[in-house]
Design a protein around this motif. Structure first.
Motif, PDB file in Angstrom:
ATOM      1  N   LYS A 117     -23.218  38.346  10.338  1.00  0.00           N
ATOM      2  CA  LYS A 117     -22.208  37.313  10.570  1.00  0.00           C
ATOM      3  C   LYS A 117     -21.202  37.715  11.644  1.00  0.00           C
ATOM      4  CE  LYS A 117     -23.739  35.178   6.874  1.00  0.00           C
ATOM      5  NZ  LYS A 117     -24.880  34.350   7.028  1.00  0.00           N
ATOM      6  N   TYR A 118     -20.743  36.705  12.357  1.00  0.00           N
ATOM      7  CA  TYR A 118     -19.620  36.861  13.269  1.00  0.00           C
ATOM      8  C   TYR A 118     -18.360  36.427  12.528  1.00  0.00           C
ATOM      9  CZ  TYR A 118     -22.875  37.422  17.142  1.00  0.00           C
ATOM     10  OH  TYR A 118     -23.864  37.884  17.964  1.00  0.00           O
ATOM     11  N   PRO A 119     -17.217  37.075  12.806  1.00  0.00           N
ATOM     12  CA  PRO A 119     -15.996  36.711  12.084  1.00  0.00           C
ATOM     13  C   PRO A 119     -15.455  35.325  12.432  1.00  0.00           C
ATOM     14  CG  PRO A 119     -15.554  38.470  13.664  1.00  0.00           C
ATOM     15  CD  PRO A 119     -17.031  38.238  13.661  1.00  0.00           C
ATOM     16  N   ARG A 120     -15.977  34.699  13.464  1.00  0.00           N
ATOM     17  CA  ARG A 120     -15.520  33.348  13.847  1.00  0.00           C
ATOM     18  C   ARG A 120     -15.945  32.292  12.839  1.00  0.00           C
ATOM     19  NH1 ARG A 120     -18.034  34.885  18.725  1.00  0.00           N
ATOM     20  NH2 ARG A 120     -19.593  33.332  18.210  1.00  0.00           N
ATOM     21  N   GLY A 121     -16.931  32.596  12.013  1.00  0.00           N
ATOM     22  CA  GLY A 121     -17.372  31.619  11.026  1.00  0.00           C
ATOM     23  C   GLY A 121     -18.609  32.081  10.294  1.00  0.00           C
ATOM     24  N   PHE A 122     -18.704  31.712   9.046  1.00  0.00           N
ATOM     25  CA  PHE A 122     -19.803  32.140   8.179  1.00  0.00           C
ATOM     26  C   PHE A 122     -21.163  31.719   8.706  1.00  0.00           C
ATOM     27  CE2 PHE A 122     -22.740  31.262   4.680  1.00  0.00           C
ATOM     28  CZ  PHE A 122     -22.796  32.516   4.100  1.00  0.00           C
ATOM     29  N   ARG A 123     -21.240  30.568   9.320  1.00  0.00           N
ATOM     30  CA  ARG A 123     -22.534  30.047   9.769  1.00  0.00           C
ATOM     31  C   ARG A 123     -23.004  30.633  11.089  1.00  0.00           C
ATOM     32  NH1 ARG A 123     -21.144  23.900   8.234  1.00  0.00           N
ATOM     33  NH2 ARG A 123     -21.426  24.116   6.001  1.00  0.00           N
ATOM     34  N   LEU A 124     -22.180  31.406  11.752  1.00  0.00           N
ATOM     35  CA  LEU A 124     -22.547  31.996  13.040  1.00  0.00           C
ATOM     36  C   LEU A 124     -23.118  33.388  12.815  1.00  0.00           C
ATOM     37  CD1 LEU A 124     -19.417  30.943  15.108  1.00  0.00           C
ATOM     38  CD2 LEU A 124     -21.633  29.792  14.976  1.00  0.00           C
ATOM     39  N   THR A 125     -24.402  33.563  13.155  1.00  0.00           N
ATOM     40  CA  THR A 125     -25.062  34.842  12.935  1.00  0.00           C
ATOM     41  C   THR A 125     -25.745  35.319  14.214  1.00  0.00           C
ATOM     42  OG1 THR A 125     -27.319  34.178  12.335  1.00  0.00           O
ATOM     43  CG2 THR A 125     -25.633  33.973  10.622  1.00  0.00           C
ATOM     44  N   HIS A 126     -26.166  36.549  14.208  1.00  0.00           N
ATOM     45  CA  HIS A 126     -26.853  37.091  15.388  1.00  0.00           C
ATOM     46  C   HIS A 126     -28.222  36.446  15.579  1.00  0.00           C
ATOM     47  CE1 HIS A 126     -29.205  39.693  12.674  1.00  0.00           C
ATOM     48  NE2 HIS A 126     -29.895  40.126  13.719  1.00  0.00           N
ATOM     49  N   LEU A 127     -28.736  35.758  14.559  1.00  0.00           N
ATOM     50  CA  LEU A 127     -30.004  35.051  14.669  1.00  0.00           C
ATOM     51  C   LEU A 127     -29.814  33.551  14.879  1.00  0.00           C
ATOM     52  CD1 LEU A 127     -32.058  36.880  11.895  1.00  0.00           C
ATOM     53  CD2 LEU A 127     -32.134  37.238  14.370  1.00  0.00           C
ATOM     54  N   GLY A 128     -28.593  33.133  15.115  1.00  0.00           N
ATOM     55  CA  GLY A 128     -28.301  31.724  15.364  1.00  0.00           C
ATOM     56  C   GLY A 128     -27.473  31.116  14.250  1.00  0.00           C
ATOM     57  N   ARG A 129     -27.126  29.862  14.444  1.00  0.00           N
ATOM     58  CA  ARG A 129     -26.326  29.120  13.467  1.00  0.00           C
ATOM     59  C   ARG A 129     -27.196  28.798  12.254  1.00  0.00           C
ATOM     60  NH1 ARG A 129     -22.097  25.717  12.625  1.00  0.00           N
ATOM     61  NH2 ARG A 129     -21.101  25.806  14.638  1.00  0.00           N
ATOM     62  N   ILE A 130     -26.629  28.986  11.058  1.00  0.00           N
ATOM     63  CA  ILE A 130     -27.327  28.598   9.840  1.00  0.00           C
ATOM     64  C   ILE A 130     -26.718  27.298   9.325  1.00  0.00           C
ATOM     65  CG2 ILE A 130     -28.121  30.888   9.185  1.00  0.00           C
ATOM     66  CD1 ILE A 130     -25.771  31.067   7.259  1.00  0.00           C
ATOM     67  N   GLY A 131     -27.508  26.543   8.634  1.00  0.00           N
ATOM     68  CA  GLY A 131     -27.025  25.272   8.113  1.00  0.00           C
ATOM     69  C   GLY A 131     -27.135  24.174   9.149  1.00  0.00           C
ATOM     70  N   LYS A 132     -26.592  23.041   8.803  1.00  0.00           N
ATOM     71  CA  LYS A 132     -26.642  21.892   9.693  1.00  0.00           C
ATOM     72  C   LYS A 132     -25.619  22.057  10.808  1.00  0.00           C
ATOM     73  CE  LYS A 132     -28.193  18.591   6.265  1.00  0.00           C
ATOM     74  NZ  LYS A 132     -27.921  17.326   5.590  1.00  0.00           N
ATOM     75  N   ALA A 133     -26.064  21.799  12.032  1.00  0.00           N
ATOM     76  CA  ALA A 133     -25.156  21.828  13.175  1.00  0.00           C
ATOM     77  C   ALA A 133     -24.313  20.560  13.155  1.00  0.00           C
ATOM     78  CB  ALA A 133     -25.946  21.922  14.477  1.00  0.00           C
ATOM     79  N   PRO A 134     -23.051  20.656  13.597  1.00  0.00           N
ATOM     80  CA  PRO A 134     -22.231  19.438  13.659  1.00  0.00           C
ATOM     81  C   PRO A 134     -22.864  18.431  14.615  1.00  0.00           C
ATOM     82  CG  PRO A 134     -20.943  21.389  14.276  1.00  0.00           C
ATOM     83  CD  PRO A 134     -22.356  21.817  14.065  1.00  0.00           C
ATOM     84  N   ARG A 135     -22.808  17.168  14.230  1.00  0.00           N
ATOM     85  CA  ARG A 135     -23.342  16.116  15.095  1.00  0.00           C
ATOM     86  C   ARG A 135     -22.314  15.762  16.156  1.00  0.00           C
ATOM     87  NH1 ARG A 135     -24.573  12.205  10.230  1.00  0.00           N
ATOM     88  NH2 ARG A 135     -22.350  12.446  10.305  1.00  0.00           N
ATOM     89  N   ASP A 136     -22.806  15.296  17.291  1.00  0.00           N
ATOM     90  CA  ASP A 136     -21.893  14.822  18.326  1.00  0.00           C
ATOM     91  C   ASP A 136     -21.058  13.690  17.754  1.00  0.00           C
ATOM     92  OD1 ASP A 136     -22.836  16.612  20.169  1.00  0.00           O
ATOM     93  OD2 ASP A 136     -24.271  15.215  21.066  1.00  0.00           O
ATOM     94  N   GLY A 137     -19.770  13.727  18.018  1.00  0.00           N
ATOM     95  CA  GLY A 137     -18.892  12.676  17.571  1.00  0.00           C
ATOM     96  C   GLY A 137     -18.310  12.921  16.191  1.00  0.00           C
TER      97      GLY A 137
END
Length: 144
Positions: A117-137
């Motif tokens: 994990k990166y300290p900027r957020g739980f979903r940010l990892t060295h293997l990419g974002r986990i979970g659903k990505a925010p939708r545009d808008g």
């Protein structure tokens, strides 16, 4: 300077290197499980401890920086490697068995895409974002 093709702007590996890291996690998990089987330490113990490293998620209650640091400590191969080394040096099977369960957990996580994990957020990892990505808008965008 633009980011290399295999690294996203958030610092996660992408493309072929990410796929290789996930396959590596799978290989490590399989090897750890087979080694554990060879130790004959009991599958009840395995079942009891396989999710133990995820208790580190509770550290996120202290904030994302502390949470990421303690989660990463529990999901890095460093501590189980030290535990296995100590067990082997002392001729004790129990520390080695616990280390193999721990390594299997980490390998399974990596194979599934759950990275450090990166300290900027739980979903940010060295293997990419986990979970659903925010939708545009989306009105509610969070850093994680």
């Amino acid at each position: 300077m633009p980011a290399p093709d295999d690294v996203d702007p958030a610092g996660a590996v992408t493309g072929t290197p990410c796929a290789l890291l996930r396959l590596e996690g799978l290989a490590v998990a399989v090897a750890a499980i087979l080694a554990y089987r060879h130790l004959d330490a009991g599958w009840g113990t395995f079942a009891l401890l396989i999710l133990a490293p995820d208790l580190s998620l509770l550290s996120y209650l202290a904030g994302p920086g502390v949470g990421a640091a303690l989660y990463n400590a529990a999901h890095s191969y460093l501590l189980p490697a030290l535990l296995a080394g100590i067990g082997l040096a002392l001729g004790r099977h129990w520390p080695a068995a616990v280390a193999l369960i721990w390594v299997a957990h980490i390998g399974i996580d990596r194979a599934l895409g759950y990275g450090l994990k990166y300290p900027r957020g739980f979903r940010l990892t060295h293997l990419g974002r986990i979970g659903k990505a925010p939708r545009d808008g989306d009105q509610k965008r969070s850093p994680d």
